[in-house]
Design an enzyme around this catalytic site. Structure first.
Site, PDB file in Angstrom:
ATOM      1  NE  ARG A  81       1.667  20.419   2.140  1.00 18.02           N
ATOM      2  CZ  ARG A  81       2.649  19.697   2.683  1.00 18.02           C
ATOM      3  NH1 ARG A  81       3.878  19.775   2.195  1.00 18.02           N
ATOM      4  NH2 ARG A  81       2.429  18.909   3.707  1.00 18.02           N
ATOM      5  CE  LYS A 183       0.427  15.388   2.809  1.00 20.26           C
ATOM      6  NZ  LYS A 183       1.425  14.489   2.251  1.00 20.26           N
ATOM      7  CD  GLU A 219       7.231  15.083  -4.643  1.00 21.63           C
ATOM      8  OE1 GLU A 219       7.176  15.112  -3.406  1.00 21.63           O
ATOM      9  OE2 GLU A 219       6.262  15.321  -5.368  1.00 21.63           O
TER      10      GLU A 219
END
Ligand SMILES: Cc1ncc(COP(=O)(O)O)c(C=O)c1O
Length: 339
Positions: A81, A183, A219
């Site tokens: 990621r 992220k 989310e």
């Protein structure tokens, strides 16, 4: 080492012995870095990260297990990621082996900060940012990668009580085709105002809707969402504005392969959450946390009472059981640290 009260860990920063630091210039590979004493860093006020948010990070945990060793949980997924996040932010693309070696080196040097078995975990935060100055908007020349750690306990206060969530009507977390699936630090700054408003009104966290239709749930703060109805578990599909959680991926595997549930990654509406038997959220920090109620413009929709639902508890027990080696690691998710 300062004395740590292992029985009362929260989710706070605790200074440890050392942190990892490496530098890299645009166009070069990530190589050579090392441990330095934990402490503050010097930064130009014109640094790319401070002015244009050129930074991204990861979060993983180390656990002291029942087999008296320390393990990481699927850190390869965090490494992957990080590759994706750095690419999206024009930061020199992270090298997965480099990332893992830096995490491991930092962990080994701070191994005595891993809380004892079942007292918490050592949160590991790899972070990378644009260091050199820029006054015009552009990717900068030089980057710094650091890894620091902190012993942590539960993310939410309240002893596992189901969360009270509020749907955000005035704010979005991430735009379609934006950076929601990376992220990136900017995603978190966007969430601070809605989170503060929610907390001021007595809620634990915010549910974000998709920014295009405002119809589908995405989310919960810094966690992924799941809803159980009958024998079917649903979770928002990875639309591009949702972070692909390591815990999310693990819960999907457990639900499908160990519990025989029908698992759907799909568009999920608020009504489906209100009608669900159980709703919970997942993440490295939040682990598996039950959702008790969701408030929208029509008022509060109650989902669970004071207790976690049966499947939510089962999945929490399974994932924490694997992480602490109370149950076998059938998926090969553990990454043991050899001292
Ligand atoms: C926005 C967001 N969604 C979901 C997650 C859960 O991801 P993971 O399970 O990899 O921790 C996190 C936490 O990292 C997050 O910040």
């Amino acid at each position: 080492m300062a004395k740590i009260d292992w029985d009362n860990l929260g989710f706070n920063v605790v200074e440890t012995r050392s942190m990892y630091k490496a530098r890299c210039r645009q166009g070069e590979p990530w190589k050579s870095g090392g441990l330095i004493p934990y402490g503050t860093i010097k930064l130009s006020p014109a640094a790319g990260v401070l002015n244009y948010g050129q930074g991204c990070f990861e979060g993983t945990k180390a656990y002291q297990t029942a087999k008296d060793r320390v393990v990481l949980f699927r850190p390869e997924m965090n490494a992957k990621r990080m590759v994706m996040s750095t690419r999206r932010l024009c930061i020199p693309e992270m090298n997965q082996e480099f990332f893992l070696q830096a995490v491991e080196e930092t962990l080994k040097d701070n191994i005595d900060y891993v809380p004892p078995y079942n007292k918490g975990s050592l949160y590991i935060r790899p972070i990378v940012w644009g260091t050199s100055p820029a006054i015009g908007v552009r990717p900068v020349e030089e980057y710094t990668f650091m890894v620091f750690v902190s012993p942590v306990g539960p993310y939410f206060k309240g002893g596992g009580k189901p969360l009270r969530l509020i749907v955000s009507n005035d704010y979005h977390r991430a735009a379609p085709k934006g950076i929601g699936d990376a992220k990136a630090i900017g995603n978190y700054s966007a969430s601070l105002y809605p989170l503060t408003e929610a907390k001021n009104r007595g809620f634990d966290e915010v549910i974000y809707l998709d920014a295009k239709n405002e119809k589908f749930v995405e989310e919960v703060g810094s966690a992924n969402l799941f809803a159980l109805k009958g024998n079917t578990l649903i979770t928002p599909r990875l639309s591009g504005s949702i972070l692909p959680g390591v815990t999310r991926d693990s819960i999907i595997a457990l639900a499908k392969e160990k519990l025989g549930l029908e698992m759907l990654e799909t568009d999920v509406t608020l009504t489906e959450l209100y009608d669900a038997d159980e709703v919970f959220c997942t993440g490295t920090a939040v682990v598996v946390t039950a959702v008790g109620s969701i408030t929208d413009l029509d008022g509060e929709h109650r989902i669970a009472d004071e207790k976690m639902g049966r499947l939510t508890s089962k999945l929490k027990e399974m994932i924490t059981g694997i992480q602490h080696e109370d149950i076998p690691d059938e998926f090969g998710w553990l990454y043991p640290i050899k001292e």
